[in-house]
Design a protein around this motif. Structure first.
Motif, short mmCIF file in Angstrom:
data_model
loop_
_atom_site.label_atom_id
_atom_site.label_comp_id
_atom_site.label_asym_id
_atom_site.label_seq_id
_atom_site.Cartn_x
_atom_site.Cartn_y
_atom_site.Cartn_z
N ARG A 24 9.64 -1.62 -1.39
CA ARG A 24 9.09 -2.60 -0.46
C ARG A 24 8.52 -3.78 -1.22
O ARG A 24 8.08 -3.66 -2.35
N HIS A 25 8.48 -4.91 -0.54
CA HIS A 25 7.77 -6.06 -1.07
C HIS A 25 6.28 -5.85 -0.83
O HIS A 25 5.87 -5.24 0.15
N TYR A 26 5.46 -6.36 -1.73
CA TYR A 26 4.02 -6.20 -1.59
C TYR A 26 3.52 -7.00 -0.39
O TYR A 26 3.84 -8.18 -0.24
N ASP A 27 2.75 -6.34 0.46
CA ASP A 27 2.20 -6.98 1.65
C ASP A 27 0.77 -7.45 1.35
O ASP A 27 -0.14 -6.64 1.21
N ASP A 28 0.60 -8.75 1.24
CA ASP A 28 -0.72 -9.31 0.90
C ASP A 28 -1.75 -9.07 2.00
O ASP A 28 -2.95 -9.21 1.75
N GLU A 29 -1.29 -8.73 3.20
CA GLU A 29 -2.21 -8.47 4.30
C GLU A 29 -2.71 -7.02 4.30
O GLU A 29 -3.52 -6.65 5.14
N SER A 30 -2.19 -6.21 3.38
CA SER A 30 -2.59 -4.80 3.29
C SER A 30 -3.24 -4.52 1.94
O SER A 30 -3.02 -5.24 0.96
N SER A 31 -4.03 -3.46 1.89
CA SER A 31 -4.68 -3.06 0.64
C SER A 31 -3.64 -2.56 -0.36
O SER A 31 -2.51 -2.20 0.01
N ARG A 32 -4.03 -2.54 -1.64
CA ARG A 32 -3.13 -1.97 -2.65
C ARG A 32 -2.88 -0.49 -2.34
O ARG A 32 -1.77 0.01 -2.51
N ALA A 33 -3.92 0.21 -1.88
CA ALA A 33 -3.76 1.62 -1.54
C ALA A 33 -2.69 1.80 -0.48
O ALA A 33 -1.82 2.68 -0.60
N LEU A 34 -2.70 0.97 0.56
CA LEU A 34 -1.72 1.11 1.63
C LEU A 34 -0.32 0.71 1.15
O LEU A 34 0.67 1.36 1.51
N ASN A 35 -0.23 -0.32 0.32
CA ASN A 35 1.07 -0.72 -0.24
C ASN A 35 1.69 0.42 -1.04
O ASN A 35 2.88 0.73 -0.89
N LEU A 36 0.89 1.07 -1.89
CA LEU A 36 1.41 2.16 -2.71
C LEU A 36 1.76 3.38 -1.86
O LEU A 36 2.77 4.05 -2.09
N ALA A 37 0.91 3.68 -0.87
CA ALA A 37 1.19 4.82 0.00
C ALA A 37 2.48 4.61 0.78
O ALA A 37 3.33 5.52 0.88
N ARG A 38 2.66 3.42 1.32
CA ARG A 38 3.89 3.12 2.06
C ARG A 38 5.12 3.21 1.14
O ARG A 38 6.15 3.77 1.52
N ALA A 39 4.99 2.67 -0.07
CA ALA A 39 6.11 2.72 -1.02
C ALA A 39 6.45 4.15 -1.38
O ALA A 39 7.61 4.48 -1.65
#
Length: 282
Positions: A24-39
């Motif tokens: 996934r592309h990094y979502d600046d509107e989400s936390s790093r924790a949520l970005n990593l969890a989604r990935a």
């Protein structure tokens, strides 16, 4: 119209399941924790960011989804007539009984650089070696005794055994096999790595959290009524000993901090406990 809605819902659900671990592309509107969890495959919408990170699990589903917290209470009353080894096996079976929802269970997620392994089987062995070394380092840093149990037959997940370690440390009430570390590594898949994973290579051997049964986890369990072991410190120490391309996710009520379970989800990366907190945009 109702039939059309049902079909659309089914298609959307299937698409989400199929793309759970897609880069996934990094979502600046989400936390790093949520970005990593989604990935890593924790894609269901029960998990989300909140303003302070303490309300990041959907309230309406909290009780029903987090069966793990209820199941874990069986460890508070271990079967006294069992031997230490039998109790460890009993606890290991309990640990495997986790919900299907990815956000409702502890998960180990990783993107091992392709250059570190010759194939998926080799990648599995490397993951095991990395986790064992991280546990050993964490035990040394916390001055606790952790022993890997090699003579205990445990259930298998995705064709690989659940690994058990026994922890002994009197000051935290760990004795007579009442404190264990359990982890498993699913069979890694050759995959692509999100650009924001630290220490990444473009291609990797991935372990993700999206499968209902075949996912990786690392958990600490202490049976008995006193929750005196600093689980949060231990998870942080294990995370610090792992390569930066491995992260650990824990749902609410599964990390013990200061004797109490954290009522919100957290993710560990490079030894840091990350919360699912909405980013500040100044």
């Amino acid at each position: 119209m109702t039939k059309l809605k049902t079909i659309c819902f089914a298609v959307t659900t299937a698409a989400l399941a199929g793309c759970a671990a897609m880069p996934r592309h990094y979502d600046d509107e989400s936390s790093r924790a949520l970005n990593l969890a989604r990935a890593g495959g924790v894609y269901d919408q029960d998990l989300r960011d909140s303003p302070d990170g303490t309300r990041s699990y959907r309230k309406g589903l909290l009780v029903s989804a987090l069966d793990l917290a209820r199941l874990a209470t069986s460890l508070d009353a271990p079967l006294r007539h069992l031997t230490g080894t039998q109790t460890l096996f009993f606890n290991a079976t309990d640990i495997m009984m986790t919900p299907d929802n990815p956000s409702a269970r502890p998960s180990l997620m990783g993107w091992m650089p392709e250059s570190l392994a010759a194939n998926e089987d080799d990648a599995y062995d490397h993951y095991v070696a990395v986790v064992d070394e991280a546990i050993t380092q964490a035990a040394e840093s916390m001055a606790i005794t952790a022993t890997k149990l090699t003579d205990v037959k445990t259930p298998e997940i995705d064709g690989h055994p659940l690994m058990l370690w026994s922890v002994t440390v009197e000051r935290y009430g760990c004795a007579d096999s009442n404190c264990i570390i359990a982890y498993n590594i699913q069979q890694p898949n050759h995959w692509k790595t999100p650009s924001y994973v630290i220490g990444r290579e473009a291609a990797s051997y991935n372990i993700a959290a999206n499968h209902p049964e075949k996912y990786s986890r690392l958990v600490f369990r202490q049976s008995g009524h006193e929750r005196t072991f600093p689980v949060d410190e231990f998870y942080g120490a294990v995370s610090a000993g792992m390569p930066p391309w491995i992260v650990m996710y824990f749902p609410p009520n599964t990390v013990i901090q200061d004797g109490e379970p954290l009522p919100y989800p957290v993710l560990y990366e490079q030894g840091q406990q990350l919360m699912f907190r909405e980013p500040d945009h100044e």
